[in-house]
Scaffold this active site. Structure first.
Site, PDB file in Angstrom:
ATOM      1  N   TYR A  56       0.993  -1.107  -0.012  1.00 25.75           N
ATOM      2  CA  TYR A  56      -0.092   0.153  -0.094  1.00 25.75           C
ATOM      3  C   TYR A  56       0.701   1.263  -0.187  1.00 25.75           C
ATOM      4  CZ  TYR A  56      -3.498  -3.180   1.726  1.00 25.75           C
ATOM      5  OH  TYR A  56      -4.490  -4.334   1.836  1.00 25.75           O
ATOM      6  N   SER A 203     -12.977  -5.035   2.747  1.00 29.04           N
ATOM      7  CA  SER A 203     -14.006  -4.487   1.696  1.00 29.04           C
ATOM      8  C   SER A 203     -15.432  -4.916   2.272  1.00 29.04           C
ATOM      9  CB  SER A 203     -13.804  -4.738   0.283  1.00 29.04           C
ATOM     10  OG  SER A 203     -12.703  -4.057  -0.159  1.00 29.04           O
ATOM     11  N   PRO A 204     -15.862  -4.727   3.363  1.00 30.92           N
ATOM     12  CA  PRO A 204     -17.193  -5.220   4.002  1.00 30.92           C
ATOM     13  C   PRO A 204     -18.280  -4.304   3.654  1.00 30.92           C
ATOM     14  CG  PRO A 204     -15.809  -4.124   5.719  1.00 30.92           C
ATOM     15  CD  PRO A 204     -14.835  -4.188   4.640  1.00 30.92           C
TER      16      PRO A 204
END
Length: 325
Positions: A56, A203-204
């Site tokens: 990231y 990514s809920p």
């Protein structure tokens, strides 16, 4: 904040994904001061599980988290990932989970995070060129040395999970799981429960879609990866807006926000699940953390279980090939 176990690791059952603070999403890297406030506010609210990865940025997100937890390291469970950068090939963006690369990767992550140990160290994606047994054996050595405490996998398939767990206990599997990405329910989620492995949905909130705040891709920066995501483009996007509207309807019934409803639905699926919604704003981390106290009725859960199915793959074709190996 209630807690659960990821294998033998105690964590808050809602964590914080930090990727969007530094990479991939609209506004990433634009306000590090707010990102730092967001992490610290999460800690004040009882969030203990913080998630990042060396890729990231690359690297800048780990550095940011290191700054954020300075002086509060004992309050947090730091999770990071390796395997999408090859340190044996000049830092190339390619899969590499060889033992030699892992050794280099872990030292870099420890330095950037400002810590002497990583609580949960994930293989970011399965490397087809390195047997999973070799990768996990190398990680087991790091556990014995105290550099990492627990081992995790990300987006791995059932056969790989079994093989890895046979070498050394796997504490957690991180995979995409949400109201519009139900794939883990068929095989992966039952397998983690069978083996005593925790499940960490990334990514809920459907990359922000399930919040209902995204009504047009014009709201996204040109370098936002969602601009080319199949679920956010063309007719798929227009169809998928129905899903956001259906979640909004349940939220209105329950007196909660759509994000809180999406998280509460996940939390009700098992007591071994700890989603890591990502945000870079204090207001959003406050909203997400409050989902810990939301209890959905059976009727509301039934509506959510039968939402309109999403159109489009969750990632572009090249990324889809890395999932479920």
């Amino acid at each position: 904040m209630k807690h659960i176990k990821l294998g033998g690791l105690d964590v808050s059952r809602i964590g914080l994904g930090a990727m969007g603070m530094s990479a991939a999403y609209t506004g990433a890297g634009a306000d590090d001061a707010e990102s730092l406030r967001t992490v610290r506010r999460a800690l004040d609210l009882g969030v203990t599980l913080l998630d990042t990865a060396e890729t990231y940025g690359p690297f800048t997100n780990e550095e940011l988290l290191g700054r954020a937890v300075k002086g509060r390291r004992d309050e947090v469970v730091l999770a990071t990932k390796f395997g999408r950068i090859s340190h044996l090939h000049g830092g190339a963006r390619r899969l590499d989970s060889s033992p030699a690369t892992i050794r280099i990767a872990v030292e870099g992550s420890l330095r950037r995070l400002g810590t002497d140990h990583i609580d949960l160290y994930y293989q970011h994606r399965v490397d087809p060129d390195t047997p999973i047994e070799e990768t996990v054996a190398a990680l087991a050595e790091l556990v014995a040395e105290g550099k990492i405490r627990h081992i995790g996998l990300s987006a791995a398939g059932p056969a790989t999970i079994r093989r890895a767990h046979a070498v050394h206990p796997i504490a957690a599997l991180q995979s995409e799981y949400s109201l519009w990405t139900r794939d883990p329910e068929a095989e992966v989620l039952p397998l983690t429960q069978e083996l005593g492995i925790g499940f960490v949905p990334f990514s809920p909130l459907g990359h922000g879609f399930l919040t209902g705040a995204i009504r047009s891709t014009a709201q996204l920066d040109d370098n936002d990866w969602r601009k080319n995501n199949p679920r956010f483009t063309g007719e798929n996007f227009r169809h998928n807006l129905r899903i956001a509207d259906e979640v909004q309807a349940v939220a209105a019934e329950s007196g909660a926000t759509p994000a809180q409803v999406a998280l509460a639905w996940l939390l009700a699926k098992a007591d071994t699940i700890a989603p890591i919604p990502g945000t870079k704003r204090v207001s959003r981390v406050e909203e997400n953390s409050a989902a810990d106290g939301i209890e959905l009725t059976a009727e509301q859960t039934g509506k959510l279980d039968t939402l309109t199915r999403a159109l489009g793959s969750t990632h572009e074709e090249a990324d889809m090939r890395l999932i479920g190996r």
